[in-house]
Design an enzyme around this catalytic site. Structure first.
Site, PDB file in Angstrom:
ATOM      1  N   MET A  57       0.833  -1.207   0.000  1.00 16.55           N
ATOM      2  CA  MET A  57       0.000   0.000   0.000  1.00 16.55           C
ATOM      3  C   MET A  57       0.868   1.259   0.000  1.00 16.55           C
ATOM      4  O   MET A  57       0.902   1.997   0.969  1.00 16.55           O
ATOM      5  CB  MET A  57      -0.938  -0.006   1.207  1.00 16.55           C
ATOM      6  CG  MET A  57      -0.333  -0.449   2.514  1.00 16.55           C
ATOM      7  SD  MET A  57      -1.624  -0.769   3.763  1.00 16.55           S
ATOM      8  CE  MET A  57      -1.437  -2.533   3.960  1.00 16.55           C
ATOM      9  N   PRO A  58       1.573   1.469  -1.097  1.00 18.17           N
ATOM     10  CA  PRO A  58       2.506   2.614  -1.154  1.00 18.17           C
ATOM     11  C   PRO A  58       1.767   3.937  -1.364  1.00 18.17           C
ATOM     12  O   PRO A  58       0.642   3.982  -1.859  1.00 18.17           O
ATOM     13  CB  PRO A  58       3.375   2.311  -2.380  1.00 18.17           C
ATOM     14  CG  PRO A  58       3.073   0.904  -2.766  1.00 18.17           C
ATOM     15  CD  PRO A  58       1.688   0.625  -2.301  1.00 18.17           C
ATOM     16  N   TYR A  59       2.471   5.000  -0.968  1.00 18.31           N
ATOM     17  CA  TYR A  59       2.035   6.363  -1.227  1.00 18.31           C
ATOM     18  C   TYR A  59       3.209   7.083  -1.897  1.00 18.31           C
ATOM     19  O   TYR A  59       4.328   7.057  -1.398  1.00 18.31           O
ATOM     20  CB  TYR A  59       1.663   7.066   0.081  1.00 18.31           C
ATOM     21  CG  TYR A  59       1.425   8.546  -0.094  1.00 18.31           C
ATOM     22  CD1 TYR A  59       0.216   9.020  -0.578  1.00 18.31           C
ATOM     23  CD2 TYR A  59       2.419   9.464   0.204  1.00 18.31           C
ATOM     24  CE1 TYR A  59      -0.001  10.391  -0.750  1.00 18.31           C
ATOM     25  CE2 TYR A  59       2.214  10.830   0.034  1.00 18.31           C
ATOM     26  CZ  TYR A  59       0.993  11.276  -0.445  1.00 18.31           C
ATOM     27  OH  TYR A  59       0.794  12.618  -0.622  1.00 18.31           O
ATOM     28  N   LYS A  86       6.655   6.271  -0.111  1.00 15.81           N
ATOM     29  CA  LYS A  86       6.484   5.646   1.202  1.00 15.81           C
ATOM     30  C   LYS A  86       5.972   4.224   1.018  1.00 15.81           C
ATOM     31  O   LYS A  86       4.968   4.023   0.335  1.00 15.81           O
ATOM     32  CB  LYS A  86       5.473   6.441   2.044  1.00 15.81           C
ATOM     33  CG  LYS A  86       5.958   7.820   2.466  1.00 15.81           C
ATOM     34  CD  LYS A  86       4.944   8.490   3.389  1.00 15.81           C
ATOM     35  CE  LYS A  86       5.182   9.998   3.480  1.00 15.81           C
ATOM     36  NZ  LYS A  86       6.440  10.364   4.112  1.00 15.81           N
ATOM     37  N   PHE A 109      -1.306   4.772  -3.956  1.00 15.71           N
ATOM     38  CA  PHE A 109      -1.772   6.157  -4.128  1.00 15.71           C
ATOM     39  C   PHE A 109      -0.647   6.987  -4.737  1.00 15.71           C
ATOM     40  O   PHE A 109       0.512   6.833  -4.347  1.00 15.71           O
ATOM     41  CB  PHE A 109      -2.088   6.788  -2.774  1.00 15.71           C
ATOM     42  CG  PHE A 109      -3.442   6.492  -2.216  1.00 15.71           C
ATOM     43  CD1 PHE A 109      -4.184   5.409  -2.635  1.00 15.71           C
ATOM     44  CD2 PHE A 109      -3.981   7.313  -1.222  1.00 15.71           C
ATOM     45  CE1 PHE A 109      -5.438   5.149  -2.090  1.00 15.71           C
ATOM     46  CE2 PHE A 109      -5.229   7.058  -0.680  1.00 15.71           C
ATOM     47  CZ  PHE A 109      -5.961   5.984  -1.105  1.00 15.71           C
TER      48      PHE A 109
END
Lengths: 73, 73, 73, 73, 73, 73
Positions: free
Chosen positions: D1-3, F7, D47
């Protein structure tokens, strides 16, 4: 002395152009209260910054939110 | 190779709409010099990004800066 | 009520593991003074957050800073 | 679940006012694919947020990008 | 599809080393609920990232939080 | 002169403690190439910063990634 950044897409609200000032105030108040209740942080040194992000500038699943919203309609 | 992000409220300046380009240049120059003086960082690889934030989007003490400024007036 | 984030690589300092607390204090003091001098911002509501970033986690020119430093030696 | 957050200067593109929606979609698709290929991250929870930054608000070498571009011309 | 970043100083909690996992879960749950209640955002696409910041790396009033805490004791 | 922040959760990799330096280099190289290909940005002034985030510090659906991973096992 927390710092909170909230990013939301610029959509919704009464005229479709994003959250109203009253809604933003609810976010600011709500997250400030949360930090006071959970971690005993002082509201006087709790900063909140809200960013509205254009649907063209937000991606998920490898697509822009603009494209996703168009498909949903 | 530092990266610096400076967020300020969009207010003040000659017409009340935020810092002027000349003031922003002073911030860029000042923080780049600071990093060179304190940590010997090269200006050539020092990035600075300034964000102006609407008074509706900045919160402190559980209130928006817009509301705080209105109370002060 | 500014917010400043300074990211630097974790290197240098007396033992090569990054800036000392005294150097960080100089950065905090320096950028707070700068915002007061240029934009008349109150130090009491000026936040500064410093992030030290591992050489493996910082990239420039398509290479990690770790790799770049190794080549320079 | 990277941002992922991508900041670019607001310049270039067909009318000089920054990347087009199609170019932004290429960035969103490209970095989402990269995270899937390298780290096996699911696109559904990747995201991406793109920020366009005014030339007055971007600094390098102690100067604004506006000033640097003017010198280059 | 909101993204929220919460930065707090690494202090407090049962052993003085910062918030517990249970307290962090309260923050995650609380801000996710807030965004659902105020803006009708889906929890499934609400991301929250918490950063704990060392007292040496957090500044306010031109001083580090480490120095401020020492003075308060 | 783009700035990219990636991130990811601190998990996966050969020993379960997050991406390896080689994987991080692939991310740095990949996103730098992407910005060059799509927007003609110079790699020499493309910065990438990678943050690994503890599973306790990442939230989605109102739960921590730690809790979500435990449920999946």
């Amino acid at each position: 002395m927390p710092y909170v950044n909230i990013k939301v897409t610029r959509e919704g609200g009464p005229d479709g152009t994003g959250p109203t000032p009253a809604e933003k105030t609810q976010l600011i108040k709500g997250v400030t209260d949360l930090l006071q209740n959970v971690l005993n942080k002082s509201p006087a040194t709790t900063f909140v910054v809200i960013d509205e992000v254009s649907l063209d500038d937000w991606g998920i699943s490898g697509r822009s939110a603009r494209d996703i919203r168009a498909t949903e309609s």
